[in-house]
Design a protein around this motif. Structure first.
Motif, PDB file in Angstrom:
ATOM      1  N   LEU A  39      41.418  32.688  33.759  1.00  0.00           N
ATOM      2  CA  LEU A  39      41.380  31.869  34.976  1.00  0.00           C
ATOM      3  C   LEU A  39      41.527  32.740  36.211  1.00  0.00           C
ATOM      4  CD1 LEU A  39      43.464  28.650  34.316  1.00  0.00           C
ATOM      5  CD2 LEU A  39      41.228  28.793  35.354  1.00  0.00           C
ATOM      6  N   GLU A  40      42.512  33.640  36.136  1.00  0.00           N
ATOM      7  CA  GLU A  40      42.787  34.506  37.279  1.00  0.00           C
ATOM      8  C   GLU A  40      41.559  35.361  37.599  1.00  0.00           C
ATOM      9  OE1 GLU A  40      45.387  37.690  36.568  1.00  0.00           O
ATOM     10  OE2 GLU A  40      45.700  38.107  38.706  1.00  0.00           O
ATOM     11  N   ALA A  41      40.950  35.926  36.538  1.00  0.00           N
ATOM     12  CA  ALA A  41      39.790  36.801  36.744  1.00  0.00           C
ATOM     13  C   ALA A  41      38.645  36.012  37.375  1.00  0.00           C
ATOM     14  CB  ALA A  41      39.361  37.399  35.410  1.00  0.00           C
ATOM     15  N   ALA A  42      38.424  34.779  36.860  1.00  0.00           N
ATOM     16  CA  ALA A  42      37.329  33.962  37.405  1.00  0.00           C
ATOM     17  C   ALA A  42      37.593  33.648  38.876  1.00  0.00           C
ATOM     18  CB  ALA A  42      37.202  32.676  36.598  1.00  0.00           C
ATOM     19  N   ALA A  43      38.860  33.300  39.180  1.00  0.00           N
ATOM     20  CA  ALA A  43      39.200  32.981  40.572  1.00  0.00           C
ATOM     21  C   ALA A  43      38.938  34.180  41.466  1.00  0.00           C
ATOM     22  CB  ALA A  43      40.659  32.557  40.663  1.00  0.00           C
ATOM     23  N   LYS A  44      39.293  35.380  40.955  1.00  0.00           N
ATOM     24  CA  LYS A  44      39.083  36.600  41.741  1.00  0.00           C
ATOM     25  C   LYS A  44      37.605  36.826  41.983  1.00  0.00           C
ATOM     26  CE  LYS A  44      42.935  39.726  41.309  1.00  0.00           C
ATOM     27  NZ  LYS A  44      43.582  40.506  40.256  1.00  0.00           N
ATOM     28  N   ARG A  45      36.801  36.667  40.917  1.00  0.00           N
ATOM     29  CA  ARG A  45      35.357  36.918  41.079  1.00  0.00           C
ATOM     30  C   ARG A  45      34.758  35.922  42.065  1.00  0.00           C
ATOM     31  NH1 ARG A  45      35.592  37.617  35.403  1.00  0.00           N
ATOM     32  NH2 ARG A  45      34.818  35.505  35.122  1.00  0.00           N
ATOM     33  N   ILE A  46      35.214  34.652  41.972  1.00  0.00           N
ATOM     34  CA  ILE A  46      34.652  33.643  42.887  1.00  0.00           C
ATOM     35  C   ILE A  46      35.042  33.958  44.322  1.00  0.00           C
ATOM     36  CG2 ILE A  46      34.783  31.217  43.562  1.00  0.00           C
ATOM     37  CD1 ILE A  46      34.941  30.547  40.589  1.00  0.00           C
ATOM     38  N   SER A  47      36.325  34.291  44.518  1.00  0.00           N
ATOM     39  CA  SER A  47      36.732  34.582  45.899  1.00  0.00           C
ATOM     40  C   SER A  47      36.075  35.862  46.386  1.00  0.00           C
ATOM     41  CB  SER A  47      38.248  34.657  46.015  1.00  0.00           C
ATOM     42  OG  SER A  47      38.737  35.679  45.189  1.00  0.00           O
ATOM     43  N   GLY A  48      35.646  36.707  45.436  1.00  0.00           N
ATOM     44  CA  GLY A  48      34.925  37.918  45.825  1.00  0.00           C
ATOM     45  C   GLY A  48      33.473  37.637  46.185  1.00  0.00           C
ATOM     46  N   GLY A  49      33.037  36.395  46.026  1.00  0.00           N
ATOM     47  CA  GLY A  49      31.688  36.054  46.475  1.00  0.00           C
ATOM     48  C   GLY A  49      30.759  35.626  45.347  1.00  0.00           C
ATOM     49  N   ALA A  50      31.159  35.877  44.077  1.00  0.00           N
ATOM     50  CA  ALA A  50      30.292  35.474  42.963  1.00  0.00           C
ATOM     51  C   ALA A  50      30.526  33.985  42.705  1.00  0.00           C
ATOM     52  CB  ALA A  50      30.610  36.300  41.727  1.00  0.00           C
ATOM     53  N   LEU A  51      29.861  33.147  43.466  1.00  0.00           N
ATOM     54  CA  LEU A  51      30.131  31.709  43.424  1.00  0.00           C
ATOM     55  C   LEU A  51      29.740  31.071  42.103  1.00  0.00           C
ATOM     56  CD1 LEU A  51      29.016  30.662  46.996  1.00  0.00           C
ATOM     57  CD2 LEU A  51      31.331  30.891  46.134  1.00  0.00           C
ATOM     58  N   GLY A  52      28.801  31.709  41.388  1.00  0.00           N
ATOM     59  CA  GLY A  52      28.331  31.126  40.128  1.00  0.00           C
ATOM     60  C   GLY A  52      29.278  31.368  38.967  1.00  0.00           C
ATOM     61  N   GLU A  53      30.337  32.155  39.179  1.00  0.00           N
ATOM     62  CA  GLU A  53      31.252  32.499  38.086  1.00  0.00           C
ATOM     63  C   GLU A  53      32.067  31.284  37.645  1.00  0.00           C
ATOM     64  OE1 GLU A  53      31.904  35.178  36.329  1.00  0.00           O
ATOM     65  OE2 GLU A  53      30.387  36.461  37.274  1.00  0.00           O
ATOM     66  N   ARG A  54      32.365  31.213  36.312  1.00  0.00           N
ATOM     67  CA  ARG A  54      33.220  30.143  35.791  1.00  0.00           C
ATOM     68  C   ARG A  54      34.230  30.754  34.840  1.00  0.00           C
ATOM     69  NH1 ARG A  54      31.182  28.372  39.383  1.00  0.00           N
ATOM     70  NH2 ARG A  54      29.840  26.573  39.655  1.00  0.00           N
TER      71      ARG A  54
END
Ligand code: ADP
Ligand code: MG
Length: 531
Positions: A203-218
């Motif tokens: 969860l944490e990793a996905a949240a980081k990737r999304i906040s990093g701009g990768a909006l498609g990450e789940r």
């Protein structure tokens, strides 16, 4: 320094602590139970022994007489029996309290009474929660059972065997406790990792990737528990956020294109207005010209009248000429390409040029700020024209106001502004909220010239129109309404912008911003190489 432990380390520490405490407690209890049981058996044994001695001495004659010969035999037999069961410290005491037979030395130490039936009393010496079963049991037994006046038998039951056994049991339990702890901790960590830590990390990793701009990450958490549900909700939320952001981006694009469209239609309207204005402005003097020519062709009046008419004709033609020339100035491509210009020196020239102008009679012009400004790319003549326009407007405003102070302040310097504000000059007001592009744009250096006056100022309505061509509040003949319009088109053409602030009755300030020239760096670099 604050030590930061990860969730795994914290959970492991918790498990180790709980497991050690739990197993330690269980071990301690087990040892205690075993000890208590063993001592219990010792008490039962002591009871048997006492019953045996009672039986063997039941034939004794007189309890109080130690010296009775008949008593000696059963007593020594009983003593032999005691020795036989491993009891070698004892005393037979008669009803009067005298010792009639003794072996070893009984030390009457104080202890805890652990059994007392009246006829049999057992005292544990040296026992306790942490001391184990104790050193020995001190047994006091009535020789003839309860309620009867009788002699006593006191003896010691050593607990050496139990103590020896217990040290083995303790080692055994300690070893198993250790083994159990290892197994429980290992399994605990394994299951915790699978059930909690890994999903939380995912969860944490996905949240980081999304906040990093990768909006498609789940987050990929297949668990069918609360964490799995949390991850599912998280993914739904991420999906929503992605959608919203995409919608916003789309809307933003639409807005930008709408804005561009609006600008284009505004420009078209301005051009239309301009054409109408030109027609109007030129139409008036042209009409007059027609009239004068008409009169002249009819040969009216004498020489003096003719001369007057010709002079008027020349004046009207002159008016048309001024308007046409002013437009040509703007439209005509510059005779020289933009070259490096020191704005502050152009400003000084312009100030000394207007100082002798009739409109500046009685008005003082102060120049302050940088004596030299970074070079900007512009046509010097056009920049001078802009500054003179602003100075003349200021002078007119000061004259209009008829105040005691008639001063105009000019300042030059360098200021940082976002690039996009210059690229979108229609956003000329600083109180407009900045767009996202403006906020993210790197700041750029601008050279500025400000012309401030304590003159009449403008009304809100006037201030909205001043850049329109032919907008003037001045009398016919003294203002064309083209000054600011032309000035703005010049400054825009060189990537700059004109801003202003005004308050009716108090005065106005006009500020010209010009981007600092880009060629400066390479030129300096060349010099550096040359040196
Ligand atoms: N410094 C100023 N103070 C007050 N009003 C001003 C100032 N500068 C410009 N204006 C207003 O803007 C109008 C347009 O100015 P401009 O385009 O230079 O044309 P003109 O000077 O020929 O009227 C002016 O008529 C005046 O009403
Ligand atoms: Mg003017």
């Amino acid at each position: 320094m604050k030590l930061i432990l990860g969730i795994r380390a914290q959970l492991v520490a918790g498990i180790v602590l709980l497991t050690t405490a739990g197993i330690g407690l269980i071990g301690f209890l087990s040892v205690n139970i075993v000890e208590t049981r063993s001592v219990y058996w010792k008490i039962i044994e002591a009871g048997h022994t006492v019953r045996l001695v009672r039986f063997m001495t039941s034939g004794m004659k007189e309890q109080s007489l130690a010296g009775v010969a008949d008593n000696l035999k059963p007593l020594s037999l009983a003593a032999a029996a005691l020795r036989e069961v491993g009891i070698d410290t004892f005393e037979f005491i008669d009803a009067g309290g005298a010792v009639i037979l003794r072996q070893g030395k009984l030390s009457r130490e104080v202890g805890k009474v652990i059994y007392d039936s009246g006829a049999l009393k057992v005292i544990s010496v040296g026992s306790g929660w942490l001391a184990g079963p104790g050193e020995y049991l001190y047994v006091i037994a009535a020789m003839r059972g309860e309620g009867v006046k009788s002699g006593k038998l006191e003896f010691i039951v050593p607990l050496t065997d139990i103590n020896n056994d217990m040290s083995v049991v303790r080692q055994f339990i300690f070893f198993y406790a250790l083994l159990d702890s290892f197994i429980i901790i290992a399994f605990g960590i394994y299951f915790l990792s699978r059930l909690v830590i890994n999903p939380v990390r995912a969860l944490e990793a996905a949240a980081k990737r999304i906040s990093g701009g990768a909006l498609g990450e789940r987050a990929d958490v297949p668990a069918e528990n609360e964490l799995g549900a949390l991850a599912a909700s998280f993914n739904v939320m991420a999906g929503r956020v992605e959608e919203e952001i995409k919608t916003l981006e789309r809307m933003n694009l639409e807005l930008v294109s709408k804005e561009e469209e609006l600008l284009r239609s505004k420009t078209l309207a301005a051009v239309g207005g301009l054409a109408a204005g030109i027609a109007h402005e030129i139409g008036n003097p042209l009409g007059a010209v027609h009239g004068y020519i008409d009169i002249l062709s009819k040969g009216a009046g004498g020489k003096a009248e003719e001369k007057d008419l010709l002079e008027r004709l020349a004046k009207e033609v002159g008016r048309i000429d001024v308007i046409v020339r002013e437009f040509l100035d703007v439209a005509r491509p510059s005779s020289r390409p933009p070259h490096p210009v020191d704005v502050s020196s152009v400003v000084k020239e312009a100030v000394s040029a207007v100082a002798v102008h009739k409109d500046f009679k009685g008005i003082s012009v102060t120049v302050k700020g940088a004596t030299q400004t970074p070079l900007v790319a512009i046509d010097e003549g056009k920049l001078r024209q802009v500054v003179i326009n602003l100075l003349l407007n200021a002078a007119h405003a000061v004259k209009d106001a008829r105040k005691d102070v008639s001063a105009v302040m000019v300042e030059t310097g360098v200021r940082k502004r976002p690039v996009t504000r210059a690229l979108m000059p229609h956003r000329r007001r600083d109180d407009q909220p900045a767009t996202a592009a403006e906020v993210s744009a790197p700041e750029k250096d601008y050279v500025f010239v400000s012309v401030a006056d304590a003159g009449s100022g403008m009304t809100e309505q006037e201030s909205r129109k001043i850049f329109e061509p032919f907008f003037t509040t001045k009398e016919v003949g003294s203002g064309t309404g083209l000054g600011l319009f032309i000035s703005q088109s010049i400054i825009k053409a060189y990537g700059g912008v004109i801003e202003f602030a005004t308050k009716q009755g108090e005065g106005s300030v006009f500020i010209v911003f010009l981007p600092v020239g880009q060629w400066q760096e390479p030129e300096r670099a060349e010099n550096a190489v040359g040196e």
